[in-house]
Motif scaffolding. Structure first.
Motif, short mmCIF file in Angstrom:
data_model
loop_
_atom_site.label_atom_id
_atom_site.label_comp_id
_atom_site.label_asym_id
_atom_site.label_seq_id
_atom_site.Cartn_x
_atom_site.Cartn_y
_atom_site.Cartn_z
N SER A 59 -4.06 -1.78 1.37
CA SER A 59 -3.81 -3.03 2.12
C SER A 59 -3.05 -2.69 3.40
O SER A 59 -2.59 -1.57 3.58
CB SER A 59 -2.95 -4.00 1.28
N GLY A 60 -2.91 -3.70 4.25
CA GLY A 60 -2.11 -3.52 5.45
C GLY A 60 -0.64 -3.31 5.10
O GLY A 60 0.06 -2.52 5.74
N THR A 61 -0.19 -4.01 4.07
CA THR A 61 1.20 -3.86 3.63
C THR A 61 1.45 -2.44 3.14
O THR A 61 2.48 -1.83 3.46
CB THR A 61 1.51 -4.88 2.50
N ASP A 157 2.19 -2.27 13.92
CA ASP A 157 1.51 -3.17 13.01
C ASP A 157 0.32 -3.74 13.80
O ASP A 157 0.46 -4.70 14.55
CB ASP A 157 2.43 -4.28 12.52
N GLN A 160 -3.68 -7.26 13.09
CA GLN A 160 -4.46 -8.33 13.70
C GLN A 160 -5.20 -7.86 14.95
O GLN A 160 -5.80 -8.68 15.64
CB GLN A 160 -3.53 -9.51 14.06
N SER A 181 -5.05 -3.79 8.55
CA SER A 181 -5.40 -4.51 7.33
C SER A 181 -6.87 -4.88 7.38
O SER A 181 -7.39 -5.25 8.43
CB SER A 181 -4.58 -5.80 7.24
N LYS A 186 -9.51 -10.80 8.47
CA LYS A 186 -9.13 -10.04 9.67
C LYS A 186 -10.39 -9.71 10.48
O LYS A 186 -11.51 -9.84 9.97
CB LYS A 186 -8.39 -8.75 9.26
C1 LIG Z 1 -2.50 -9.25 7.44
C2 LIG Z 1 -1.24 -8.71 7.99
C3 LIG Z 1 -0.44 -7.80 7.28
C4 LIG Z 1 -0.67 -7.45 5.84
O1 LIG Z 1 -1.92 -7.02 5.53
P1 LIG Z 1 -2.44 -7.10 4.00
O2 LIG Z 1 -3.70 -6.33 4.05
O3 LIG Z 1 -2.62 -8.54 3.68
O4 LIG Z 1 -1.40 -6.45 3.15
C5 LIG Z 1 0.66 -7.28 7.91
N1 LIG Z 1 1.00 -7.62 9.18
C6 LIG Z 1 0.26 -8.50 9.87
C7 LIG Z 1 0.67 -8.83 11.27
C8 LIG Z 1 -0.86 -9.08 9.30
O5 LIG Z 1 -1.57 -9.98 10.00
#
Ligand SMILES: *Cc1c(COP(=O)(O)O)cnc(C)c1O
Length: 366
Positions: A59-61, A157, A160, A181, A186
């Motif tokens: 995941s992004g997290t 990060d 997006q 992510s 997305k």
């Molecule tokens: C979506 C998002 C995340 C987290 O991504 P996941 O895949 O949902 O864990 C982190 N930071 C931003 C700015 C995001 O838009």
């Protein structure tokens, strides 16, 4: 006719043959964890981002958390970031035991204000974590310069902002590590959760690679205490099929944004600002209005799927009560949280959809 905020089905139908073939391939070869599919997609993604390495994660997290761990950031450390983001940005910092230190935003771009970062640097600061919100890169040059002068890491990060550029450089490729992510909505979305870390640093890439897979250096050798934070082969196959269309989709988003800007020019609201040298990929098309909540409800009544990203800045979330911050701590983020409104935005939307949104908006505001 109603217009949704996003329409994932429209995209699937446009590329159904590619996606179906990718999914079938995984079931036919039975290789669900890592392997060639993940490797191929990592290579294609690194190439797309102009970086030497890409490591697929869950995941992004997870991308953010493993990037922080790869930089050995943990308890006692501080990481500077924006309060105007999805909570995962700050949560990742907390997950590694470090403390998020928020710096207010630029009201035009909604991204962290580089001019305010210096005052937040302490002897405990280890990294700056800018977010490229709504698809527009943060002002990276002054951030990179500050980081260089103070010996700090920069972790982007870019969740997006896949495909966005800053003076020609790809989002995610400018800092020590860039995080993405593949959450379904997305700009490059999988069929579930997924993420990616990109970097030009071989050593950092290797650390993320080890951490995502049980700290493994060989099948039974575990160098660190790691995680089950791998990108699924199924996701890699789907994402690999979709990556080929990403630039076209991002161009369609930019064209829709231009149409909105034109049609909303005489409307009593603030349209998105694109900073000089930035090419946003409009993950979201966000305007600012007064009496936002009333307008949001009225739009929903008229069948327009509008949203709010995000109604509460991270420093005012109950989860961060321990930081002891209150209203007034980061006033620009707070004002934006009260006034931002996301209008429908997805590549497959038509001119008729946009006209409908603008008509509804005009009717609701008059
Ligand atoms: C979506 C998002 C995340 C987290 O991504 P996941 O895949 O949902 O864990 C982190 N930071 C931003 C700015 C995001 O838009």
């Amino acid at each position: 006719m109603s217009v949704p905020l996003v329409d994932l089905k429209a995209q699937y139908h446009a590329i159904k043959a590619d996606v179906d073939a990718a999914v079938a391939r995984i079931f036919e070869n039975g290789s669900f964890i890592l392997g060639a599919e993940v490797r191929d997609f990592e290579q294609a993604f690194a190439h797309y981002c102009h970086t030497g390495y890409a490591v697929g994660v869950s995941s992004g997290t997870a991308a953010l958390q493993l990037s922080l761990m790869a930089c050995d950031i943990g308890p006692g450390d501080e990481v500077i970031t924006t309060p105007f983001t999805f909570i995962a940005t700050a949560a990742a910092i907390s997950h590694v035991g470090a403390r998020p230190v928020f710096v207010d935003i630029d009201p035009r771009t909604y991204n962290i204000d580089p001019a305010k970062i210096k005052a937040a640097i302490t002897p405990r600061t280890r990294a700056i974590l800018p977010v490229h919100l709504y698809g527009q890169p943060a002002d990276m040059d002054p951030i990179l310069e500050l980081a260089r002068r103070h010996g700090l890491r920069v972790i982007e990060d870019a969740c997006q902002a896949v495909g966005a550029t800053y003076h020609g450089r790809k989002a995610g490729s400018m800092g020590d590590l860039g995080c993405f992510s593949f959450y379904p909505s997305k700009n490059l979305g999988g069929a579930g959760d997924g993420g990616m870390v990109v970097t030009n640093d071989k050593e950092l890439a290797e650390r993320v690679r080890i951490l995502r897979d049980h700290g493994r250096t060989d099948h039974y050798g575990h160098q660190r205490i790691g995680f089950t934070h791998r990108l699924d082969a199924l996701q890699a196959a789907v994402l690999g099929a979709k990556l080929r269309y990403l630039d076209t989709w991002n161009e369609m988003r930019r064209a829709h944004a231009a149409t909105y800007n034109e049609l909303l020019a005489s409307c009593d609201l603030v349209t998105p600002f694109e900073a000089e040298g930035c090419r946003s990929v409009y993950h979201l098309y966000v305007v600012r209005v007064s009496r936002r909540d009333e307008l949001l409800a009225a739009l929903h009544e008229s069948g327009i799927g509008a949203g709010v990203h995000y109604p509460c800045p991270v420093h005012l979330q109950p989860a961060y009560a321990e930081l002891g911050l209150s209203r007034g701590s980061h006033p620009i983020a707070e004002t934006c949280a009260d006034t931002v409104l996301s209008l429908p935005m997805y590549p497959e939307m038509t001119r008729e959809h946009i006209d409908q949104v603008v008509e509804a908006l005009n009717a609701c505001m008059s």
